[in-house]
Scaffold this active site. Structure first.
Site, PDB file in Angstrom:
ATOM      1  N   ASP A  92       0.878  -1.166   0.000  1.00  0.00           N
ATOM      2  CA  ASP A  92       0.000   0.000   0.000  1.00  0.00           C
ATOM      3  C   ASP A  92       0.914   1.214   0.000  1.00  0.00           C
ATOM      4  O   ASP A  92       1.490   1.571   1.021  1.00  0.00           O
ATOM      5  CB  ASP A  92      -0.902  -0.034   1.247  1.00  0.00           C
ATOM      6  CG  ASP A  92      -1.753   1.229   1.409  1.00  0.00           C
ATOM      7  OD1 ASP A  92      -1.655   2.136   0.553  1.00  0.00           O
ATOM      8  OD2 ASP A  92      -2.515   1.294   2.390  1.00  0.00           O
ATOM      9  N   LYS A 133       3.358  11.037  -3.471  1.00  0.00           N
ATOM     10  CA  LYS A 133       2.262  10.462  -4.257  1.00  0.00           C
ATOM     11  C   LYS A 133       1.433  11.550  -4.946  1.00  0.00           C
ATOM     12  O   LYS A 133       0.881  11.336  -6.017  1.00  0.00           O
ATOM     13  CB  LYS A 133       1.375   9.639  -3.313  1.00  0.00           C
ATOM     14  CG  LYS A 133       0.331   8.775  -4.007  1.00  0.00           C
ATOM     15  CD  LYS A 133      -0.301   7.835  -2.988  1.00  0.00           C
ATOM     16  CE  LYS A 133      -1.467   7.050  -3.564  1.00  0.00           C
ATOM     17  NZ  LYS A 133      -2.035   6.141  -2.567  1.00  0.00           N
ATOM     18  N   GLU A 189      -7.434   0.515  -4.637  1.00  0.00           N
ATOM     19  CA  GLU A 189      -7.508   0.452  -3.176  1.00  0.00           C
ATOM     20  C   GLU A 189      -8.850  -0.070  -2.645  1.00  0.00           C
ATOM     21  O   GLU A 189      -8.853  -0.963  -1.786  1.00  0.00           O
ATOM     22  CB  GLU A 189      -7.170   1.829  -2.576  1.00  0.00           C
ATOM     23  CG  GLU A 189      -5.684   2.127  -2.705  1.00  0.00           C
ATOM     24  CD  GLU A 189      -5.304   3.580  -2.445  1.00  0.00           C
ATOM     25  OE1 GLU A 189      -4.130   3.914  -2.609  1.00  0.00           O
ATOM     26  OE2 GLU A 189      -6.194   4.363  -2.071  1.00  0.00           O
ATOM     27  N   ASP A 220     -13.785   5.084   2.879  1.00  0.00           N
ATOM     28  CA  ASP A 220     -12.370   5.330   3.152  1.00  0.00           C
ATOM     29  C   ASP A 220     -12.171   6.770   3.641  1.00  0.00           C
ATOM     30  O   ASP A 220     -12.144   7.702   2.843  1.00  0.00           O
ATOM     31  CB  ASP A 220     -11.568   5.065   1.865  1.00  0.00           C
ATOM     32  CG  ASP A 220     -10.061   5.246   2.061  1.00  0.00           C
ATOM     33  OD1 ASP A 220      -9.642   5.695   3.146  1.00  0.00           O
ATOM     34  OD2 ASP A 220      -9.302   4.937   1.124  1.00  0.00           O
TER      35      ASP A 220
END
Lengths: 177, 623
Positions: free
Chosen positions: B25, B87, B187, B209
């Protein structure tokens, strides 16, 4: 590829008609995707992958058309060579116009806050019952090839569909999306 | 695996070689690595027992990059050489990130706005792929130490919203780190897989999430091993941090603090507040002592303070359900991801809304990595190979600019890809031979509020009267989300084509911001659209009357002409004033006023046609 020219009903192995076995439809959709999705050709050449993209585009388009009652009805008429774009005043009965006016008035009269939600819900139910009745009739007319009557009914369904969308929008505004 | 292995008599059981593969992850703030350890997939900790590795890389002169916890002090002391949240830089261009405040501490090399951003550090120039590769290497080393062997493959998770450029760069980073990528996994899918929601189960899954700074909600349908993303949504400016801020504001009002707190005091209070928040997850009240003052907080206080934030998360769920045309009772499972979903107030709200307890048995910080680890184990061949197929959707509508700078949507958002859609357009002016096509992405009604993707021209349209040419524009989006557009004039087959990378540089954040903006502005947009349409209609009427006056002006008495011109002038003013009702009224008035003129023209032309004169020739000679 042979599939590319296929009738959507044939592609999904369904008899051509308004009533569809939705479960069988989605099962076939998964089968077709499983066999043709570009991910399944990840290791192969450019032309194989391109073919897969074309094929799955068509599968998606066909599924999208068949799954939606309005798109499916239009597609059936189109297959029968009926022009669904052409609407004339005389195609719409007085009864329909009156009914539409009444429904629209009751929509416009609702309060603008969320106190209108139960009434919107009821209105939506009313419209969807009217829609169901017409869909049933449409299926029969297509079955017996009364195409002009089916076309007129399709235009009535378009009215109801548009109204449903407006009710949805009314709900969204009041639900504060 | 309860079956006993039976070997042939005399022969030794051929022990299948266990091949090493891990799931990673690769997060914005923290990264994790998971692997199958015997029966179960587990998160691999570092030597100190930490599971989370901060996604931070510090570059010094003449030394190897420092990654993770060890780089934390450098993030404070040497921010220019310490890269955090890399990211957010992946797949974006320098032009897009150079003005962004959150990257303010970095020095970017001047490589040109369209090229990838290059960070200037003490260890030389580093691009986001290299920085990500350093994080991946550190995770791989951790895994190889723990598993005592060489990795043969990795599965890396990416946000469902990630575009092709971002996915490609994630893959490039893995290659740079010497890792074999078995699959990039979305994800939310990974989270669903972690809960064992794989080929055995059927149904609809919500993945909720809530991270530190972003909120994503996805609705997946799972049937016979095929995961279909039905809809995605969320809010990039909503996260666990907002809950901390709300609680902080509550505490400050309870403290009755009149004087400003300095930086240090604020940090201290924030620590106490977060501690209190954690306590409130397990007990009904908590006390904190700050500057000799005691503040008592109850669960009720907290709930009231964050009520609005909670409501926003539920609204997003409702919207996703609506987009997917499902009712909440058709949801079979709710998977919780992200540390902020530990808050009971969130869990309760979700349970209440769906009428069902969310799945929370797996640590919400670890669930994505565990799902990736399971998939890695399957793909490397340690488990039966009934892998699943993920059917993705395009996250934003794709459309084309039409008259009045309005957007005509061709492929609406949440359409399953690959997809091809065509729409016919026509020319606006008589004799028009070139049509400019402007491809845009977004939900808003006006071009300026959407993202411009590409412009190109279709030339060589045969000259015809306005509205007669038929130009078919086809949008094709492939499985990677890449768009190509084809424009074709149907009578001659003249074509123009362009390849577009629709989401190049369009980060998940932007996508969501654009979505939120469209929701927030839907009403306003509709009004603007109505205004533009009224303006266009009015202008067309004016143009038609002007043309008619030039042609058949002699049919009008002087006074009539003056009246008509006055009405035209009035309508022109209304157009300029941009008042929709006014425009409609004046258009209507002008229409009425010009009715008689139109009727006279009609009579004249019919008379001429009947007398054998061709209307076209009449018109052209009168010009």
């Amino acid at each position: 590829m042979q599939i590319l020219n296929q009738n959507f009903f044939a592609l999904f192995e369904q008899p051509q008609g308004f009533h569809l076995d939705m479960e069988a439809l989605s099962a076939t959709y998964r089968q077709l995707q499983n066999a043709n999705h570009p991910d399944r050709f990840a290791g192969e050449g450019e032309s194989e992958r391109l073919k897969a993209v074309q094929l799955t585009s068509l599968i998606n388009e066909a599924y999208d058309t068949l799954r939606s009652p309005m798109k499916r009805a239009a597609y059936l008429l189109q297959l029968a060579g009926v022009d669904t774009e052409r609407v004339e005043q005389s195609d719409l009965s007085m009864d329909l116009l009156l009914e539409q006016m009444q429904l629209r008035e009751s929509l416009a009269e609702l309060p603008a806050d969320d106190s209108a939600l139960p009434q919107l819900e009821k209105l939506k139910k009313d419209v969807s019952e009217k829609m169901r009745a017409r869909q049933q009739q449409f299926a029969e007319l297509m079955q017996s090839e009364q195409l002009d009557a089916a076309r007129k009914l399709f235009h009535e369904m378009q009215f109801l569909h548009k109204l449903t969308k407006e009710i949805d929008q009314g709900e969204e505004q009041r639900l504060d999306y | 695996m309860a079956l006993l292995q039976i070997s042939e008599p005399g022969g030794k059981p051929a022990a299948p070689k266990h091949r090493l593969a891990v799931g990673i992850d690769l997060g914005t703030t923290n990264s994790l690595v998971a692997a199958s350890c015997g029966q179960k997939v587990e998160i691999l900790p570092d030597d100190e027992g930490n599971y989370l590795m901060p996604s931070i890389v510090s570059y010094g002169t003449n030394s190897a990059p420092v990654v993770g916890h060890a780089a934390l002090p450098a993030a404070v002391e040497d921010p220019a050489n310490t890269i955090i949240s890399v990211k957010r830089l992946l797949g974006r261009s320098l032009g897009e990130v150079s003005d962004d405040e959150q990257f303010g501490q970095y020095q970017f090399a001047s490589t040109g706005v369209d090229s990838a951003p290059v960070l200037q550090t003490a260890a030389g120039d580093k691009n986001p792929v290299q920085v990500s590769a350093d994080i991946l290497s550190a995770l791989a080393q951790r895994a190889e130490r723990a598993l005592k062997g060489k990795l043969e493959g990795v599965v890396i998770t990416v946000p469902a919203y990630f575009n092709d450029a971002q996915r490609q760069q994630t893959k490039d980073a893995a290659q740079l780190a010497g890792l074999q990528v078995l699959r990039l996994l979305n994800e939310p899918t990974a989270a669903a897989v972690a809960y064992g929601l794989d080929s055995k189960d059927e149904g609809n899954v919500i993945v909720f999430d809530l991270g530190g700074g972003t909120f994503d909600v996805s609705l997946l349908s799972l049937q016979k091993g095929i995961f279909e993303v039905l809809a995605t949504g969320g809010n990039t400016s909503l996260g666990g941090d907002d809950f901390d801020r709300a609680l902080m504001a509550l505490v400050r009002s309870k403290l009755g603090a009149t004087e400003e707190l300095n930086h240090k005091q604020t940090a201290q209070l924030k620590r106490l507040v977060i501690q209190a928040k954690h306590e409130l997850s397990n007990s009904s009240s908590s006390e904190l002592i700050f500057n000799d003052q005691t503040v008592r907080l109850t669960v009720e206080d907290f709930s009231a303070a964050v009520q609005d934030l909670v409501r926003q998360t539920i609204t997003a769920c409702r919207r996703v359900l609506r987009d997917a045309e499902l009712d909440k009772d058709q949801i079979d499972n709710i998977v919780m991801v992200g540390g902020a979903t530990r808050m009971p107030v969130i869990r309760q709200a979700v349970a209440e809304f769906f009428g069902k307890e969310p799945l929370t048995s797996i640590d919400p910080d670890k669930v994505v990595a565990i799902g990736a680890g399971i998939q890695a184990d399957v793909l490397i061949g340690n488990k039966s190979a009934d892998s699943f197929l993920l059917l993705d959707v395009n996250p934003l509508s794709l459309g084309i600019e039409t008259m009045g700078e309005l957007v005509e949507k061709i492929i609406p958002r949440n359409t399953t890809i690959p997809v091809a859609r065509a729409q016919e357009f026509t020319t606006f002016k008589d004799g028009q031979t070139v049509m400019a096509l402007h491809v845009v992405q977004g939900e808003r009604e006006l071009v300026k509020d959407c993202r411009s993707l590409a412009r190109f021209e279709l030339r060589g349209i045969p000259p015809m009267v306005a509205g007669a040419a038929k130009i078919r524009v086809t949008f094709q989006v492939d499985a990677d989300g890449l768009l190509s557009v084809l424009a074709e004039e149907l009578s001659t087959g003249t074509r123009a084509e362009i390849q577009v990378k629709p989401s190049y540089g369009l980060g998940s954040g932007e996508i969501e911001e654009m979505l939120q903006a469209s929701q927030a502005h839907a009403q306003e947009d509709m009004q603007v659209r109505a205004l533009r349409e009224a303006q266009i209609e009015a202008q067309q009427l004016i143009d038609a009357i002007r043309a008619a006056e030039t042609q058949d002006g002699d049919l009008l008495e002087e006074e009539e002409r003056a009246q008509l011109d006055a009405a035209v002038a009035k309508l022109e003013r209304a157009i300029a004033d941009a008042n929709k009702n006014d425009i409609s009224e004046q258009t209507e008035a002008l229409n009425k006023l010009s009715g008689e003129f139109a009727a006279r023209r009609m009579d004249l032309h019919i008379a001429k046609a009947l007398s054998g004169e061709n209307i076209d020739s009449v018109e052209s000679t009168n010009d």
